[in-house]
Design a protein around this motif. Structure first.
Motif, PDB file in Angstrom:
ATOM      1  N   TRP A 172       0.884  -1.301  -0.078  1.00 13.43           N
ATOM      2  CA  TRP A 172       0.097  -0.120  -0.038  1.00 13.43           C
ATOM      3  C   TRP A 172       0.701   1.121  -0.039  1.00 13.43           C
ATOM      4  CZ3 TRP A 172      -4.809  -0.655  -1.145  1.00 13.43           C
ATOM      5  CH2 TRP A 172      -5.436  -2.007  -0.951  1.00 13.43           C
ATOM      6  N   PHE A 173       1.937   1.355   0.622  1.00 13.62           N
ATOM      7  CA  PHE A 173       2.746   2.491   0.904  1.00 13.62           C
ATOM      8  C   PHE A 173       4.167   2.575   0.073  1.00 13.62           C
ATOM      9  CE2 PHE A 173      -0.001   1.868   4.596  1.00 13.62           C
ATOM     10  CZ  PHE A 173      -0.910   3.007   4.318  1.00 13.62           C
ATOM     11  N   ALA A 174       4.609   1.509  -0.233  1.00 11.29           N
ATOM     12  CA  ALA A 174       6.076   1.573  -0.689  1.00 11.29           C
ATOM     13  C   ALA A 174       6.236   1.762  -1.967  1.00 11.29           C
ATOM     14  CB  ALA A 174       6.885   0.282  -0.227  1.00 11.29           C
ATOM     15  N   GLU A 175       7.587   1.962  -2.531  1.00  8.62           N
ATOM     16  CA  GLU A 175       7.566   2.147  -4.010  1.00  8.62           C
ATOM     17  C   GLU A 175       7.228   0.641  -4.647  1.00  8.62           C
ATOM     18  OE1 GLU A 175      11.300   2.611  -7.425  1.00  8.62           O
ATOM     19  OE2 GLU A 175      11.492   3.153  -5.193  1.00  8.62           O
ATOM     20  N   GLY A 176       6.156   1.248  -5.763  1.00  9.12           N
ATOM     21  CA  GLY A 176       5.782  -0.122  -6.466  1.00  9.12           C
ATOM     22  C   GLY A 176       4.483  -0.369  -6.016  1.00  9.12           C
ATOM     23  N   SER A 177       3.897   0.389  -4.895  1.00  5.07           N
ATOM     24  CA  SER A 177       2.595   0.242  -4.397  1.00  5.07           C
ATOM     25  C   SER A 177       1.528   0.380  -5.500  1.00  5.07           C
ATOM     26  CB  SER A 177       2.328   1.100  -3.226  1.00  5.07           C
ATOM     27  OG  SER A 177       2.237   2.217  -3.400  1.00  5.07           O
ATOM     28  N   TRP A 178       0.119   0.112  -4.985  1.00  2.00           N
ATOM     29  CA  TRP A 178      -0.993   0.206  -5.722  1.00  2.00           C
ATOM     30  C   TRP A 178      -1.148   1.756  -6.112  1.00  2.00           C
ATOM     31  CZ3 TRP A 178      -3.308  -3.304  -8.154  1.00  2.00           C
ATOM     32  CH2 TRP A 178      -3.219  -4.519  -7.719  1.00  2.00           C
ATOM     33  N   LEU A 230      -1.430   2.952  -9.901  1.00  2.00           N
ATOM     34  CA  LEU A 230      -2.353   3.756 -10.549  1.00  2.00           C
ATOM     35  C   LEU A 230      -2.032   5.239 -11.122  1.00  2.00           C
ATOM     36  CD1 LEU A 230      -5.318   3.149  -7.555  1.00  2.00           C
ATOM     37  CD2 LEU A 230      -4.989   2.406  -9.938  1.00  2.00           C
ATOM     38  N   THR A 231      -1.114   5.949 -10.383  1.00  2.00           N
ATOM     39  CA  THR A 231      -0.418   7.202 -10.838  1.00  2.00           C
ATOM     40  C   THR A 231       0.131   7.101 -12.310  1.00  2.00           C
ATOM     41  OG1 THR A 231       0.053   7.955  -8.497  1.00  2.00           O
ATOM     42  CG2 THR A 231       1.202   8.885 -10.256  1.00  2.00           C
ATOM     43  N   LEU A 232       1.045   5.749 -12.366  1.00  2.00           N
ATOM     44  CA  LEU A 232       1.649   5.493 -13.541  1.00  2.00           C
ATOM     45  C   LEU A 232       0.727   5.091 -14.706  1.00  2.00           C
ATOM     46  CD1 LEU A 232       4.676   3.496 -12.359  1.00  2.00           C
ATOM     47  CD2 LEU A 232       4.962   5.817 -13.148  1.00  2.00           C
ATOM     48  N   ARG A 233      -0.355   4.544 -14.525  1.00  2.00           N
ATOM     49  CA  ARG A 233      -1.384   4.111 -15.288  1.00  2.00           C
ATOM     50  C   ARG A 233      -2.097   5.499 -15.882  1.00  2.00           C
ATOM     51  NH1 ARG A 233      -4.612  -1.249 -13.066  1.00  2.00           N
ATOM     52  NH2 ARG A 233      -2.913  -2.639 -13.420  1.00  2.00           N
ATOM     53  N   LYS A 234      -2.313   6.359 -14.969  1.00  2.00           N
ATOM     54  CA  LYS A 234      -2.817   7.514 -15.350  1.00  2.00           C
ATOM     55  C   LYS A 234      -1.811   8.268 -16.434  1.00  2.00           C
ATOM     56  CE  LYS A 234      -5.753   8.339 -11.415  1.00  2.00           C
ATOM     57  NZ  LYS A 234      -6.008   9.001 -10.201  1.00  2.00           N
ATOM     58  N   GLU A 235      -0.655   8.387 -15.839  1.00  2.00           N
ATOM     59  CA  GLU A 235       0.410   9.187 -16.648  1.00  2.00           C
ATOM     60  C   GLU A 235       0.741   8.462 -18.096  1.00  2.00           C
ATOM     61  OE1 GLU A 235       4.245   9.280 -14.614  1.00  2.00           O
ATOM     62  OE2 GLU A 235       3.015  10.450 -13.035  1.00  2.00           O
TER      63      GLU A 235
END
Length: 89
Positions: A20-26, A30-35
């Motif tokens: 949930w919180f580390a690098e590679g989290s959900w 989601l942020t990368l998918r939007k980008e």
């Protein structure tokens, strides 16, 4: 028994933290998918622009009609014997 439950809960929380919180989290995914979606849209727009520019270049290389059209539209050139009339709004 309470110590076992507390230990299992602590282990579960420790294992869930990276999800949930580390690098590679959900959130990161989601942020990368939007980008990615935004970048794909930009790429599509640029591909369309490049296709239009390529078609224009090919027209300019193919004959004099496109060159004449550009000269008339952008430079206001007219042929000999023609009358140029411009309406101003």
């Amino acid at each position: 028994m309470r110590l076992l439950n507390a230990s299992l809960l602590a282990i579960l929380l420790i294992l869930q933290y990276p999800l949930w919180f580390a690098e590679g989290s959900w959130r990161t995914v989601l942020t990368l998918r939007k980008e990615l979606t935004l970048q794909q849209a930009e790429n599509h727009r640029l591909e369309d622009r490049n296709k239009r520019l390529l078609a224009e270049v090919q027209d300019l290389r193919a004959g004099t009609a496109a060159v004449e059209e550009r000269a008339r539209m952008e430079l206001g050139m007219v042929r000999e014997g023609e009358v140029f009339v411009q309406y101003v709004k």
